[in-house]
Design a protein around this motif. Sequence first.
Motif, short mmCIF file in Angstrom:
data_model
loop_
_atom_site.label_atom_id
_atom_site.label_comp_id
_atom_site.label_asym_id
_atom_site.label_seq_id
_atom_site.Cartn_x
_atom_site.Cartn_y
_atom_site.Cartn_z
N LYS A 82 56.98 15.30 1.63
CA LYS A 82 55.91 14.38 1.11
C LYS A 82 55.93 13.30 1.93
O LYS A 82 56.34 12.40 2.50
N ARG A 83 54.40 12.78 1.99
CA ARG A 83 53.87 11.40 3.00
C ARG A 83 54.07 9.98 1.90
O ARG A 83 53.35 10.32 1.12
N GLU A 84 54.61 9.10 2.58
CA GLU A 84 54.27 7.30 1.77
C GLU A 84 53.91 6.95 2.74
O GLU A 84 54.78 6.51 3.11
N ILE A 85 52.70 5.97 2.64
CA ILE A 85 52.59 5.12 3.56
C ILE A 85 53.27 3.90 3.13
O ILE A 85 52.51 3.00 1.75
N LYS A 86 53.61 2.95 4.21
CA LYS A 86 54.63 2.20 3.71
C LYS A 86 53.78 1.03 4.11
O LYS A 86 54.16 0.08 3.71
N ASN A 87 53.59 1.35 4.80
CA ASN A 87 52.07 -0.05 5.43
C ASN A 87 51.59 0.22 6.86
O ASN A 87 51.17 1.79 6.61
N ASP A 88 50.10 -0.45 7.56
CA ASP A 88 49.25 0.34 8.58
C ASP A 88 49.82 1.47 9.72
O ASP A 88 48.76 1.63 9.92
N SER A 89 50.74 0.85 10.16
CA SER A 89 51.38 1.83 11.00
C SER A 89 52.78 2.44 10.60
O SER A 89 52.61 3.01 11.39
N THR A 90 52.93 2.98 9.70
CA THR A 90 54.46 3.65 9.07
C THR A 90 54.40 4.22 8.02
O THR A 90 53.33 3.87 6.80
N ILE A 91 54.93 5.32 7.85
CA ILE A 91 55.21 6.09 6.87
C ILE A 91 56.16 6.66 6.35
O ILE A 91 57.61 7.15 7.57
N LYS A 92 57.05 7.10 5.04
CA LYS A 92 57.99 7.64 5.08
C LYS A 92 57.84 8.91 5.02
O LYS A 92 57.29 9.35 3.75
N VAL A 93 58.54 9.63 5.10
CA VAL A 93 58.30 11.42 4.79
C VAL A 93 59.75 11.73 4.52
O VAL A 93 60.88 11.11 4.50
N SER A 94 59.02 13.02 3.19
CA SER A 94 60.77 13.15 2.52
C SER A 94 60.22 14.94 2.71
O SER A 94 59.28 15.26 2.63
N PHE A 95 61.17 15.89 3.19
CA PHE A 95 61.23 17.29 3.39
C PHE A 95 61.53 17.48 1.70
O PHE A 95 63.00 17.00 1.36
#
Length: 200
Positions: free
Chosen positions: A131-144
């Motif tokens: 699952k990916r979550e956009i944190k800002n314009d250039s960063t994502i948080k990824v959870s397996f």
Amino acid sequence: LSCLLVGLNWQQPLKIFGSTTTTTSSSLERNDKILDLLRTARSVGQVGVLAPEQEQLKVEEAANIVIPFTDSKPARTPLIGEHKLVYSAAKGASSGKIGPLVGKVSQLFEDDEIFYNRVSFGPLQIALRAKREIKNDSTIKVSFLETSFSLFGKTLKKQQAGGGGIWKVKFTGKIEDKNGKEKLVRIMETPSLFVLEQDL
């Protein structure tokens, strides 16, 4: 007065032509630099750690040249379908290397949140659902979330997965290859360098 009007009529097209020429030149330069990155990455190979350090540095240098040409807000670029791995500097299985074997790696995007990191060895495929979550314009948080194993398209086993991390999306942008076909190219740091492409 008529002479002045004639002068003005000539000046305006020249300004427009100059601006268009500059824009076209900039686009071609951008396209060439991205194609050069893809060529360099392919010459080194999908699994960077198998190449000499000097060769890995060539890919890093080519990527750093391309990054300033990114689309704005690269982490927010809509992603769909399959994206193929061109190059990975990671030491783990995310590069496609599992033991002595190297498989074909791709990402498949199901929707805005769910995607799969897939490694294929012929008919055998290992897929990591994430699952990916956009944190800002250039960063994502990824959870397996889950790992699955399939053979000839039939699921053999599923198991929960943990972990994840913060991924920096350094570049996204479309280019045309030498055959005029459009591609979407992405550069990420996970923190290892990744270069991926999608045929459009």
